[in-house]
Design a protein around this motif. Structure first.
Motif, short mmCIF file in Angstrom:
data_model
loop_
_atom_site.label_atom_id
_atom_site.label_comp_id
_atom_site.label_asym_id
_atom_site.label_seq_id
_atom_site.Cartn_x
_atom_site.Cartn_y
_atom_site.Cartn_z
N UNK A 72 37.33 58.07 44.80
CA UNK A 72 38.13 57.53 45.90
C UNK A 72 37.39 56.42 46.62
N UNK A 73 38.14 55.43 47.09
CA UNK A 73 37.57 54.28 47.78
C UNK A 73 37.70 54.49 49.29
N UNK A 74 36.61 54.23 50.01
CA UNK A 74 36.64 54.31 51.47
C UNK A 74 36.80 52.90 52.02
N UNK A 75 37.81 52.71 52.89
CA UNK A 75 38.06 51.40 53.48
C UNK A 75 38.11 51.52 55.00
N UNK A 76 37.89 50.39 55.67
CA UNK A 76 38.03 50.39 57.13
C UNK A 76 39.43 49.90 57.50
N UNK A 77 39.71 49.78 58.79
CA UNK A 77 41.06 49.44 59.23
C UNK A 77 41.45 48.01 58.89
N UNK A 78 40.46 47.17 58.51
CA UNK A 78 40.75 45.80 58.09
C UNK A 78 40.90 45.66 56.58
N UNK A 79 40.80 46.78 55.87
CA UNK A 79 40.93 46.75 54.43
C UNK A 79 39.66 46.42 53.68
N UNK A 80 38.54 46.36 54.39
CA UNK A 80 37.27 46.08 53.73
C UNK A 80 36.72 47.36 53.10
N UNK A 81 36.25 47.25 51.88
CA UNK A 81 35.71 48.41 51.18
C UNK A 81 34.36 48.78 51.78
N UNK A 82 34.27 50.01 52.26
CA UNK A 82 33.03 50.54 52.81
C UNK A 82 32.25 51.28 51.75
N UNK A 83 32.98 51.91 50.83
CA UNK A 83 32.36 52.70 49.77
C UNK A 83 33.22 52.55 48.54
N UNK A 84 32.65 52.04 47.46
CA UNK A 84 33.47 51.59 46.34
C UNK A 84 34.06 52.71 45.51
N UNK A 85 33.39 53.84 45.40
CA UNK A 85 33.94 54.90 44.58
C UNK A 85 34.05 54.50 43.13
N UNK A 86 35.26 54.54 42.56
CA UNK A 86 35.45 54.25 41.14
C UNK A 86 35.47 52.78 40.84
N UNK A 87 36.67 52.15 40.94
CA UNK A 87 36.81 50.75 40.55
C UNK A 87 36.51 49.78 41.68
N UNK A 88 36.44 50.26 42.90
CA UNK A 88 36.06 49.42 44.02
C UNK A 88 37.13 48.45 44.48
N UNK A 89 38.39 48.70 44.12
CA UNK A 89 39.47 47.85 44.61
C UNK A 89 40.66 48.73 44.99
N UNK A 90 41.47 48.25 45.94
CA UNK A 90 42.62 49.01 46.38
C UNK A 90 43.86 48.13 46.30
N UNK A 91 45.02 48.76 46.22
CA UNK A 91 46.29 48.07 46.18
C UNK A 91 46.59 47.49 47.56
#
Length: 253
Positions: A72-91
């Motif tokens: 799972x990817x962890x993001x902040x409220x601005x959509x910036x990736x804080x923790x990449x997890x698997x592929x490091x990108x989100x929809x």
């Protein structure tokens, strides 16, 4: 979007965040198990404990039955990736919808959005969800609607989406799909199950011909009884995890 944190190692996997990761990964796999997924599209998210207002969401490109706690990817409220997890990108559309609810509703610990066919069909029906079943009547008092504006890439839509959701825990996104929000993953998935089951029943009932509606008194009584619907998660979630462990284990790694 940049990676700035490491995934918790084995010594730190008893934290509150790891529990949320495990529950959310389980929810993704349950969605796949029930046949509600849509390839790599649609999204489930959960807020990470702490003051940072970070939330977890699926890496864009994994199928739901592949999701694990650590991917799972962890993001902040601005959509910036804080923790990449698997592929490091989100929809990006997933970020728009889920950030709106997490930012606008402090009580929303988890948010789940699907494009499952029966949910989309009812969202497109002129009358929306009808009181055709006990399941639907348990949902109606918790349900709101949001009109379709296009693929959810416009961040301006967040204000209108959260306005339309109000204090409800279920939403039909017109011509688009379903959404549920709850205090945590188990509660939110329970809402999702009831809403999807209500939509499935409606599609089948209306395909059979003229339908029968219950009395207004019965609808009001069931609405009153539905106020404790979220508490069903205490019974359903452990059972769902047992089902998942028997069908598709491995989500908690």
């Amino acid at each position: 979007m940049t990676k700035t944190e490491a995934i918790p190692d084995a010594d730190n996997r008893q934290t509150g965040e790891w529990q949320v990761r495990t529950e959310l990964a389980a929810a993704y796999r349950l969605v796949a198990l029930f046949g509600w997924d849509d390839l790599v599209f649609t999204h489930l998210s959960a807020r990470v404990p702490g003051p940072e207002h970070h939330f977890l969401i699926n890496p864009y490109g994994l199928l739901f039955h592949e999701i694990t706690a650590s991917s799972l990817v962890k993001v902040d409220r601005d959509g910036q990736v804080v923790q990449a997890g698997g592929l490091g990108r989100v929809n990006p559309a997933g970020f728009t919808i889920h950030s709106a609810v997490h930012m606008g509703r402090e009580d929303a610990g988890a948010v789940m959005h699907l494009h499952a066919a029966d949910g989309v069909a009812v969202s497109a029906h002129r009358d929306g969800l009808l009181p055709l079943s006990q399941t639907a009547m348990l949902c109606l008092d918790h349900l709101s609607y949001h009109d379709y504006e296009g693929v959810a890439l416009n961040l301006d839509e967040r204000e209108r989406l959260i306005r339309d959701l109000g204090d409800k825990s279920m939403m039909l996104l017109r011509n688009h799909g379903v959404l549920t929000a709850g205090k945590d993953v188990p509660e939110t998935f329970t809402y999702l199950y009831f809403l999807m089951k209500a939509c499935e029943i409606q599609v089948k009932a209306q395909s059979c011909g003229p339908t029968h509606l219950p009395s207004e008194q019965a609808i009001r009584t069931t609405a009153e009884q539905s106020q404790q619907l979220g508490m069903a998660a205490k019974l359903t979630w452990p059972a769902l995890l047992r089902l998942l462990d028997s069908k598709n284990p491995g989500y908690s790694v």
